[in-house]
Design a protein around this motif. Sequence first.
Motif, PDB file in Angstrom:
ATOM      1  N   GLY A  18       0.789  -1.235   0.000  1.00 54.88           N
ATOM      2  CA  GLY A  18       0.000   0.000   0.000  1.00 54.88           C
ATOM      3  C   GLY A  18       0.819   1.283   0.000  1.00 54.88           C
ATOM      4  N   GLY A  20       5.019   3.292  -0.556  1.00 50.61           N
ATOM      5  CA  GLY A  20       6.466   3.327  -0.774  1.00 50.61           C
ATOM      6  C   GLY A  20       7.012   2.248  -1.691  1.00 50.61           C
ATOM      7  N   ILE A  21       7.976   1.491  -1.161  1.00 51.87           N
ATOM      8  CA  ILE A  21       8.665   0.472  -1.964  1.00 51.87           C
ATOM      9  C   ILE A  21       7.685  -0.623  -2.401  1.00 51.87           C
ATOM     10  N   GLY A  22       6.825  -1.077  -1.472  1.00 52.15           N
ATOM     11  CA  GLY A  22       5.866  -2.136  -1.811  1.00 52.15           C
ATOM     12  C   GLY A  22       4.959  -1.721  -2.952  1.00 52.15           C
ATOM     13  N   ALA A  97       6.376  -5.276   3.838  1.00 50.11           N
ATOM     14  CA  ALA A  97       5.737  -4.680   5.024  1.00 50.11           C
ATOM     15  C   ALA A  97       6.814  -4.407   6.068  1.00 50.11           C
ATOM     16  N   GLY A  98       6.789  -3.231   6.646  1.00 50.81           N
ATOM     17  CA  GLY A  98       7.794  -2.920   7.661  1.00 50.81           C
ATOM     18  C   GLY A  98       7.433  -1.667   8.417  1.00 50.81           C
ATOM     19  N   VAL A 119       6.661  -7.288  13.380  1.00 48.72           N
ATOM     20  CA  VAL A 119       6.253  -6.974  11.998  1.00 48.72           C
ATOM     21  C   VAL A 119       7.379  -7.307  11.014  1.00 48.72           C
ATOM     22  N   SER A 150      17.717  -4.302   5.131  1.00 48.04           N
ATOM     23  CA  SER A 150      18.134  -2.896   5.110  1.00 48.04           C
ATOM     24  C   SER A 150      19.641  -2.868   5.283  1.00 48.04           C
ATOM     25  N   TYR A 163      15.076  -1.860  14.900  1.00 44.15           N
ATOM     26  CA  TYR A 163      14.975  -1.994  13.437  1.00 44.15           C
ATOM     27  C   TYR A 163      16.199  -2.738  12.882  1.00 44.15           C
ATOM     28  N   GLY A 194      19.260   1.326   0.938  1.00 41.40           N
ATOM     29  CA  GLY A 194      19.907   2.331   1.793  1.00 41.40           C
ATOM     30  C   GLY A 194      18.851   3.346   2.201  1.00 41.40           C
ATOM     31  N   ILE A 196      15.937   5.540   0.996  1.00 40.32           N
ATOM     32  CA  ILE A 196      15.027   5.627  -0.141  1.00 40.32           C
ATOM     33  C   ILE A 196      13.899   6.596   0.229  1.00 40.32           C
ATOM     34  N   MET A 200       8.159   6.264   4.872  1.00 34.83           N
ATOM     35  CA  MET A 200       8.948   5.844   6.042  1.00 34.83           C
ATOM     36  C   MET A 200      10.080   6.826   6.335  1.00 34.83           C
TER      37      MET A 200
HETATM   38  P1  NAD Z   1       6.337   2.574   4.001  1.00 34.59           P
HETATM   39  O1  NAD Z   1       6.088   2.970   5.411  1.00 34.59           O
HETATM   40  O2  NAD Z   1       6.162   3.553   2.910  1.00 34.59           O
HETATM   41  O3  NAD Z   1       5.468   1.275   3.658  1.00 34.59           O
HETATM   42  C1  NAD Z   1       5.361   0.203   4.539  1.00 34.59           C
HETATM   43  C2  NAD Z   1       4.007  -0.460   4.313  1.00 34.59           C
HETATM   44  O4  NAD Z   1       3.917  -1.586   5.195  1.00 34.59           O
HETATM   45  C3  NAD Z   1       2.822   0.461   4.653  1.00 34.59           C
HETATM   46  O5  NAD Z   1       1.879   0.454   3.597  1.00 34.59           O
HETATM   47  C4  NAD Z   1       2.217  -0.177   5.904  1.00 34.59           C
HETATM   48  O6  NAD Z   1       0.811  -0.009   6.022  1.00 34.59           O
HETATM   49  C5  NAD Z   1       2.605  -1.630   5.712  1.00 34.59           C
HETATM   50  N1  NAD Z   1       2.601  -2.376   6.971  1.00 34.59           N
HETATM   51  C6  NAD Z   1       3.075  -1.972   8.169  1.00 34.59           C
HETATM   52  N2  NAD Z   1       2.845  -2.911   9.097  1.00 34.59           N
HETATM   53  C7  NAD Z   1       2.213  -3.938   8.469  1.00 34.59           C
HETATM   54  C8  NAD Z   1       1.715  -5.193   8.898  1.00 34.59           C
HETATM   55  N3  NAD Z   1       1.806  -5.568  10.186  1.00 34.59           N
HETATM   56  N4  NAD Z   1       1.136  -6.002   7.986  1.00 34.59           N
HETATM   57  C9  NAD Z   1       1.019  -5.616   6.682  1.00 34.59           C
HETATM   58  N5  NAD Z   1       1.465  -4.426   6.229  1.00 34.59           N
HETATM   59  C10 NAD Z   1       2.055  -3.603   7.108  1.00 34.59           C
HETATM   60  O7  NAD Z   1       7.847   2.001   4.024  1.00 34.59           O
HETATM   61  P2  NAD Z   1       8.893   1.760   2.829  1.00 34.59           P
HETATM   62  O8  NAD Z   1       9.934   2.780   2.947  1.00 34.59           O
HETATM   63  O9  NAD Z   1       8.199   1.563   1.546  1.00 34.59           O
HETATM   64  O10 NAD Z   1       9.537   0.384   3.319  1.00 34.59           O
HETATM   65  C11 NAD Z   1       9.242  -0.867   2.705  1.00 34.59           C
HETATM   66  C12 NAD Z   1      10.231  -1.890   3.238  1.00 34.59           C
HETATM   67  O11 NAD Z   1      11.554  -1.508   2.884  1.00 34.59           O
HETATM   68  C13 NAD Z   1      10.215  -2.005   4.765  1.00 34.59           C
HETATM   69  O12 NAD Z   1      10.432  -3.341   5.138  1.00 34.59           O
HETATM   70  C14 NAD Z   1      11.394  -1.157   5.172  1.00 34.59           C
HETATM   71  O13 NAD Z   1      11.912  -1.550   6.421  1.00 34.59           O
HETATM   72  C15 NAD Z   1      12.355  -1.440   4.039  1.00 34.59           C
HETATM   73  N6  NAD Z   1      13.376  -0.410   3.881  1.00 34.59           N
HETATM   74  C16 NAD Z   1      13.052   0.874   3.592  1.00 34.59           C
HETATM   75  C17 NAD Z   1      14.063   1.824   3.468  1.00 34.59           C
HETATM   76  C18 NAD Z   1      13.809   3.262   3.126  1.00 34.59           C
HETATM   77  O14 NAD Z   1      14.749   4.043   3.118  1.00 34.59           O
HETATM   78  N7  NAD Z   1      12.569   3.673   2.839  1.00 34.59           N
HETATM   79  C19 NAD Z   1      15.390   1.444   3.677  1.00 34.59           C
HETATM   80  C20 NAD Z   1      15.675   0.129   3.983  1.00 34.59           C
HETATM   81  C21 NAD Z   1      14.670  -0.797   4.085  1.00 34.59           C
END
Ligand code: NAD
Length: 256
Positions: A18, A20-22, A97-98, A119, A150, A163, A194, A196, A200
Amino acid sequence: MATAGRLVSRLAVVTGGGSGIGRAVCQRLASEGASVVVADINEASANETLESLPGDLRGQAHMAAAANVASKESVKSLLTSIQARYFQPPSVCVNAAGITLDNFLLDMEEDDFDKVVQVNLKGSFLVIQAVANALVACGATKGSIITLGSIVGKVGNIGQVNYAASKSGVQGLTMTAAKELSRFGIRCNCVLPGFISTPMTDAVPEKVISKMKALIPLRRMGEATEVADVCAFLASDDSRYVTGASLEVTGGLFMG
Ligand code: NAD
């Protein structure tokens, strides 16, 4: 590399789809022809992603589902609803999810430590186990499971003890899954982003962001689409000899 149609007739589930990256992963996989199940704890944002998806090349429908990766029951009903709709388990599974709940080690509440591990780490375990069991049960001969670790899980980060621990765990989980599931043709790889630009990292203070940018050899934050491109490669047969790998998508930050 020609990538259009690379994932035709693949069924993919993307947790955290829903945002960011997903979300970017859902869009990229769909643009390559996959049918995509957008799974997120936030149903409204999962539906928003669903509406943004291009139709796949065979005109099959995508779907959105509310799912909490930290709950075994919820993950089980996600898999049940996918199989009811598509009559097969997903052969591509991206665990995006994160959450973060940052604080310094000395002040970290036990509950905030537990929530992040529940989570990020346990959620990845529950989803991988459910998808792998479903693939094995139906006699599938190939699959690609992708986790989002990460770079912080490799090098640590001030204020992110929970984290960083969860993301190191995700790497260990992925390598072990790769070893155990290879005999079923299921590959498992971990992507280590890294910094992104996503909702988040919107919470990270500008001061910290500009310090980070100075440390990044490519001198900028990454885009969610740049992580999605790597996930699509790992989902596809272009990576057929890659398993148990951790792939850094960091602009060179903390390399080596
Ligand atoms: P984001 O917050 O934009 O998206 C995370 C999504 O996970 C949200 O839509 C949220 O509703 C969903 N979520 C949270 N808890 C949940 C649960 N219990 N069950 C199902 N869905 C759930 O974050 P993002 O930046 O897109 O991060 C995506 C992944 O990439 C994460 O695992 C994050 O740790 C990892 N990551 C992100 C970065 C960054 O810089 N953005 C860096 C390293 C790793």
